[in-house]
Design an enzyme around this catalytic site. Sequence first.
Site, PDB file in Angstrom:
ATOM      1  N   GLN A   1       0.804  -1.232   0.000  1.00  0.00           N
ATOM      2  CA  GLN A   1       0.000   0.000   0.000  1.00  0.00           C
ATOM      3  C   GLN A   1       0.841   1.289   0.000  1.00  0.00           C
ATOM      4  OE1 GLN A   1      -3.832   1.623   2.520  1.00  0.00           O
ATOM      5  NE2 GLN A   1      -3.100  -0.408   2.859  1.00  0.00           N
TER       6      GLN A   1
ATOM      7  N   THR B   1      -3.826   5.353  12.106  1.00  0.00           N
ATOM      8  CA  THR B   1      -4.402   4.372  11.188  1.00  0.00           C
ATOM      9  C   THR B   1      -3.948   4.709   9.778  1.00  0.00           C
ATOM     10  OG1 THR B   1      -6.399   3.250  10.419  1.00  0.00           O
ATOM     11  CG2 THR B   1      -6.631   5.568  11.000  1.00  0.00           C
ATOM     12  N   GLU B   2      -3.564   3.666   9.026  1.00  0.00           N
ATOM     13  CA  GLU B   2      -2.870   3.848   7.750  1.00  0.00           C
ATOM     14  C   GLU B   2      -3.670   4.666   6.740  1.00  0.00           C
ATOM     15  OE1 GLU B   2      -2.400  -0.233   6.650  1.00  0.00           O
ATOM     16  OE2 GLU B   2      -4.300  -0.334   5.607  1.00  0.00           O
ATOM     17  N   ASN B   3      -5.002   4.647   6.893  1.00  0.00           N
ATOM     18  CA  ASN B   3      -5.835   5.364   5.934  1.00  0.00           C
ATOM     19  C   ASN B   3      -5.992   6.833   6.283  1.00  0.00           C
ATOM     20  OD1 ASN B   3      -7.308   3.952   8.051  1.00  0.00           O
ATOM     21  ND2 ASN B   3      -9.150   4.845   7.190  1.00  0.00           N
TER      22      ASN B   3
ATOM     23  N   SER C   1       0.763   9.281   5.108  1.00  0.00           N
ATOM     24  CA  SER C   1       0.529   8.268   6.129  1.00  0.00           C
ATOM     25  C   SER C   1       1.605   7.183   6.089  1.00  0.00           C
ATOM     26  CB  SER C   1      -0.853   7.641   5.930  1.00  0.00           C
ATOM     27  OG  SER C   1      -1.111   6.709   6.948  1.00  0.00           O
TER      28      SER C   1
END
Lengths: 245, 213
Positions: free
Chosen positions: A103, B47-49, B89
Amino acid sequence: MIDKTVASAADAVFGIEDGSTVMIGGFGRAGQPVELIDALIAQGAGDLTIVSNNAGNGDTGLAALLARGRVRRMICSFPRQHDSWVFDGLYRAGKIELELVPQGNLAERIRAAGAGIGGFFTPTGVGTDLAQGKEERVIDGRRYILEHPIAADVALISAYRGDRWGNLVYRETARNFGPVMASAATVTVAQVDHVVELGAIEPESVVTPGIFVDGVVAVPPRRWVDHGRFVGGVDIDGEPLEVTR
Amino acid sequence: MTGLGRVELAQRIARDIPEGAYVNLGIGAPTLVADHLPDGLEIILHTENGLLGMGRAPEPGAVDPDLINAGKQPVTALPGAAYFHHADSFGMMRGGHLDVCVLGAFQVSSSGDLANWSTGAPGAIPAVGGAMDLAIGAKSVWVMTDLLARDGTSKLVSECTYPLTGVACVSRVYTDRAVFDVMPDGFRVRELLGGATVAELESLTALTLRDRP
């Protein structure tokens, strides 16, 4: 006068050609530009390469585009989710290609394309199956692999507010891939909950400057957001619990 | 010897997170740690998002679909929270800005290799998400797992047989039977849990373990 507002989602996706690479914003359903995807489905372009973090949820949005056989190749980090049955079926049937990208490498490869970077060395993925065939280099004693930029013909993203110059503000974690995708595509279209007057967005608060945006399309406001504030009463799909859309 | 339950293990991990730490809790069991962070301490969850300052799950009926965690579950944002895009992020991870990351695992090797993204089973749909970025990013990468897999085999191994997520990246493993530090010469027992002994752990893992200093 510059006016990047577009009358409808259909007008915004009119020029997308067969074989295009299309970035689609969103992390799961948050920030997924569903109205633009629906317009792309109606427009009919196929043989697409889609760049998106996930590979669709349920039967709507990106999943609906996949279900119609319009996508030849997915570039994403996490196709497998509890509600990704459309992609799962296509993949198992050998009807779609998959390039799996960690990601952070996905986000950075998109950012690199938008920033004019020809590639970068990252520690993510070193020594794993996803590093196979990639150049490795030791820099200051640490192992890195070479990753290349990902650019697109079109980016379809979702923001909360936009003005006619294309300046954008997002809402909460729906921001996710929007800003980097906006920078990495030849043509970027943002669907927004609200088109606002020039100057209504504080210059200090602009997240995506309009230089990265070519089209701004207003979509019907979501009932669970009022003047940027959450007013409650929805399920996780964003469907109002007490109000029928 | 009975191992700790998930909640007890989450409580145990939470005790080791200091005030002021920036922490990412992986999808699955590690998210339980958030529920057991000591009241009154300011610990900032990432949080990665795209959120720092993540709070607990919202009340029923107050689910905001724009505000989710990496597992795509609804969350809340605390006063002082910050939103940011995905490249920022993951820069926070890759750049070494997070203090602690807690991840699940299929296997951890004695040299700190982590396997947690794929069992390599034929026909499985591959999905990696942020696992490889998290594995190599934080200053301390901790694993939360049962010592034994469902089939009774040890998740602590001399060499991972599942596909790797990251190389030499894990510094500590919290299991239901003991806490282990990954040292240059292999696993060292840091703390015994649930009545385990070092001899029992060596028998279960088929590894030579160094005892507490």
